[in-house]
Design an enzyme around this catalytic site. Structure first.
Site, PDB file in Angstrom:
ATOM      1  N   ARG A  30      -0.688  -3.250  10.658  1.00 18.69           N
ATOM      2  CA  ARG A  30      -1.186  -3.967  11.834  1.00 18.69           C
ATOM      3  C   ARG A  30      -1.616  -5.405  11.515  1.00 18.69           C
ATOM      4  O   ARG A  30      -1.934  -6.153  12.438  1.00 18.69           O
ATOM      5  CB  ARG A  30      -2.353  -3.196  12.465  1.00 18.69           C
ATOM      6  CG  ARG A  30      -1.908  -1.906  13.171  1.00 18.69           C
ATOM      7  CD  ARG A  30      -3.040  -1.269  13.965  1.00 18.69           C
ATOM      8  NE  ARG A  30      -2.576  -0.173  14.817  1.00 18.69           N
ATOM      9  CZ  ARG A  30      -2.679   1.122  14.509  1.00 18.69           C
ATOM     10  NH1 ARG A  30      -3.210   1.482  13.364  1.00 18.69           N
ATOM     11  NH2 ARG A  30      -2.242   2.036  15.347  1.00 18.69           N
TER      12      ARG A  30
ATOM     13  N   LEU B  37      -4.377  -4.077   2.923  1.00 24.59           N
ATOM     14  CA  LEU B  37      -3.039  -4.062   3.525  1.00 24.59           C
ATOM     15  C   LEU B  37      -2.994  -3.086   4.687  1.00 24.59           C
ATOM     16  O   LEU B  37      -3.544  -1.986   4.620  1.00 24.59           O
ATOM     17  CB  LEU B  37      -1.992  -3.686   2.470  1.00 24.59           C
ATOM     18  CG  LEU B  37      -1.792  -4.695   1.347  1.00 24.59           C
ATOM     19  CD1 LEU B  37      -0.564  -4.335   0.520  1.00 24.59           C
ATOM     20  CD2 LEU B  37      -1.645  -6.111   1.895  1.00 24.59           C
TER      21      LEU B  37
ATOM     22  N   GLY C 246       0.846  -1.206   0.000  1.00 23.46           N
ATOM     23  CA  GLY C 246       0.000   0.000   0.000  1.00 23.46           C
ATOM     24  C   GLY C 246       0.874   1.246   0.000  1.00 23.46           C
ATOM     25  O   GLY C 246       0.687   2.173  -0.807  1.00 23.46           O
ATOM     26  N   HIS C 247       1.865   1.270   0.906  1.00 26.44           N
ATOM     27  CA  HIS C 247       2.801   2.401   0.934  1.00 26.44           C
ATOM     28  C   HIS C 247       3.559   2.502  -0.388  1.00 26.44           C
ATOM     29  O   HIS C 247       3.771   3.597  -0.917  1.00 26.44           O
ATOM     30  CB  HIS C 247       3.817   2.231   2.067  1.00 26.44           C
ATOM     31  CG  HIS C 247       3.215   2.180   3.434  1.00 26.44           C
ATOM     32  ND1 HIS C 247       3.156   1.036   4.176  1.00 26.44           N
ATOM     33  CD2 HIS C 247       2.645   3.146   4.186  1.00 26.44           C
ATOM     34  CE1 HIS C 247       2.594   1.293   5.344  1.00 26.44           C
ATOM     35  NE2 HIS C 247       2.264   2.577   5.382  1.00 26.44           N
TER      36      HIS C 247
ATOM     37  N   GLY D 248      -3.314   7.112   1.643  1.00 27.05           N
ATOM     38  CA  GLY D 248      -4.123   5.977   1.216  1.00 27.05           C
ATOM     39  C   GLY D 248      -5.571   6.128   1.656  1.00 27.05           C
ATOM     40  O   GLY D 248      -5.844   6.594   2.760  1.00 27.05           O
TER      41      GLY D 248
END
Lengths: 293, 293
Positions: free
Chosen positions: B189, B186, B38-39, B149
């Site tokens: 955590r 995603l 995601g990042h 995001g």
């Protein structure tokens, strides 16, 4: 000098003035207008330190509380433009309320501790309005320097705290209080005073001056003695109604214990007053700098 | 790619990268590290849109409440640096807590209304911590674009509100949620989940997908029906404990009345979930864009 009313125009003109070199520095003088010699001294200081001087004139509704003087705050656009030009402004930004607040702001910047005493105690929410609008102006103008008068010493401390905490890339330049020849600190609100009130109001600067002299000459030493002398001097005016008389550290604005010896402190000491004359609330202060800042 | 730990170094390197032309744009991807795909998608989006990509990695203590997972939040600096470089970052900013907060901050930025529901209700003070640190990062990096995001859809709405209200000169670019092949959104955590919890957590994306399908196919129409379907689907998991299931307007985040017909709204509608699996609280959402944004 150009006067502009929209954010887009302002940004465009700043870019234009910068165009020859991106190294040009910008100095911002945020004001609520009704400019006097105090403001003029800020503009001149800005002119000296920066390549481009922007003066903003905006009576910011969200820093006025209910029952305060937002509606009646004095305004004189034509005179202000002449004064700004005379002092050396390159751009004057005169936004309307809808330009600054197209919708009621949901975002507030709040500084704790330094806002809890002095004017913060008498004017709840005032400094949230100040920090929020100053932050907006910083984001709009993106100045290298911003100039504020020490007349509003707490405002200087609050803004410096915000700049430090939020890593804002601007240097705050505090400028000395400008006074009339008879000692009255310049304020746009002085026009509210009747002739009698204006003459009574001289007790503010006199009380500060006499207390400072007494401290320097060792006739008094402690914060408690300073408070007492300030209160007793102000009380010589029959119409003065004290809002607060405080002796605090600067810029932390922590109240000094009554026994604390003022001239032996590690940091600067601020003697600060807010006093009502009729319906008009005036503030004044004296900073005793102990570390040669 | 350069990794820097102080504000001075970061500003210096940005200036250096900009030196050939002040017209170069800067894209910022603020993260709490433990980077996943995601990042990486945010960093790639930043690379596409900006000349210089800055990734910040900072687990921000002031956005965690008491009893939350600040101490245990997963960290892996070496892996993060490789991931950032692989995705195209030019600079990674890894400040320590004392670099970001040399003294406890007295200044907080608070956004009202959009922070009152969803995660704002479950995590009091969380968004003040987010807006304060994001504002600090904006002031430090002075980006042209910042990438967030949509997994944290409320965070996007809150930051857009702050940027609008404070005239911050940065364009917020929301980027789509990235999911595992089986649908799990995603999240750093996700590593907290046991194998069993991870498999149960698939109910989140499934409930959103099935509800969206039901709305699009006209099998259900109203916000109330959507909430019911989301809740009943999530409840198929015996270990899921619902924190909230909400259907709100976006970006205002106003709760839709039960009778409101979702596909007939004037603005986008967000279905948002927060559900605990064991000790791990997961969020997921689905944005139904109705105006072709």
């Amino acid at each position: 000098m150009k006067a502009v009313r929209t954010i887009a125009e302002l940004r465009e003109h700043i870019q234009e003035l910068k165009s020859s070199s991106d190294k040009k520095t910008v100095g911002l003088v945020p004001t609520m207008g009704y400019l006097h010699q105090g403001h003029a001294s800020l503009i001149r200081a800005a002119k000296e330190k920066s390549d481009i001087v922007v003066v903003s004139i905006f009576v910011n509704p969200i820093q006025f509380g209910p029952g305060e003087d937002f509606e009646t705050y004095p305004r004189d656009e034509q005179r202000d433009l002449a004064a700004a030009e005379g002092a050396g402004a390159d751009l004057v930004f005169l936004p309307s309320v809808p330009v600054m607040y197209p919708k009621p702001t949901k975002t507030k910047i709040a500084v704790s501790d330094v806002t809890s005493g002095l004017c913060g105690a008498s004017r709840p929410g005032h400094f949230d309005g100040v920090t929020t609008v100053v932050s907006k102006l910083f984001n709009i103008v993106q100045p290298d320097y911003a100039f504020f008068g020490m007349k509003d010493a707490q405002q200087v401390a609050v803004i410096q705290q915000m700049v430090f905490d939020l890593n804002i890339n601007v240097q705050i330049i505090p400028c000395p209080i400008i006074r009339e020849e008879d000692g009255l600190a310049l304020s746009s609100r002085n026009v509210y005073l009747s002739q009698e009130e204006r003459s009574q109001a001289l007790v503010l600067s006199r009380s500060l001056r006499e207390t400072k002299d007494a401290l320097e000459q060792g006739r008094i030493r402690t914060a408690g003695q300073a408070r007492d002398l300030l209160v007793s001097t102000i009380s010589e005016s029959k119409v003065a109604v004290i809002d607060y008389v405080e002796v605090v550290s600067f810029p932390e604005l922590t109240s000094l214990e009554n026994e604390a010896r003022i001239m032996e402190q590690d940091e600067s000491v601020l003697m600060a007053l807010a006093v009502k004359f009729g319906k008009t609330r005036l503030i004044d202060n004296c900073l005793i700098q102990l570390k040669g800042e």
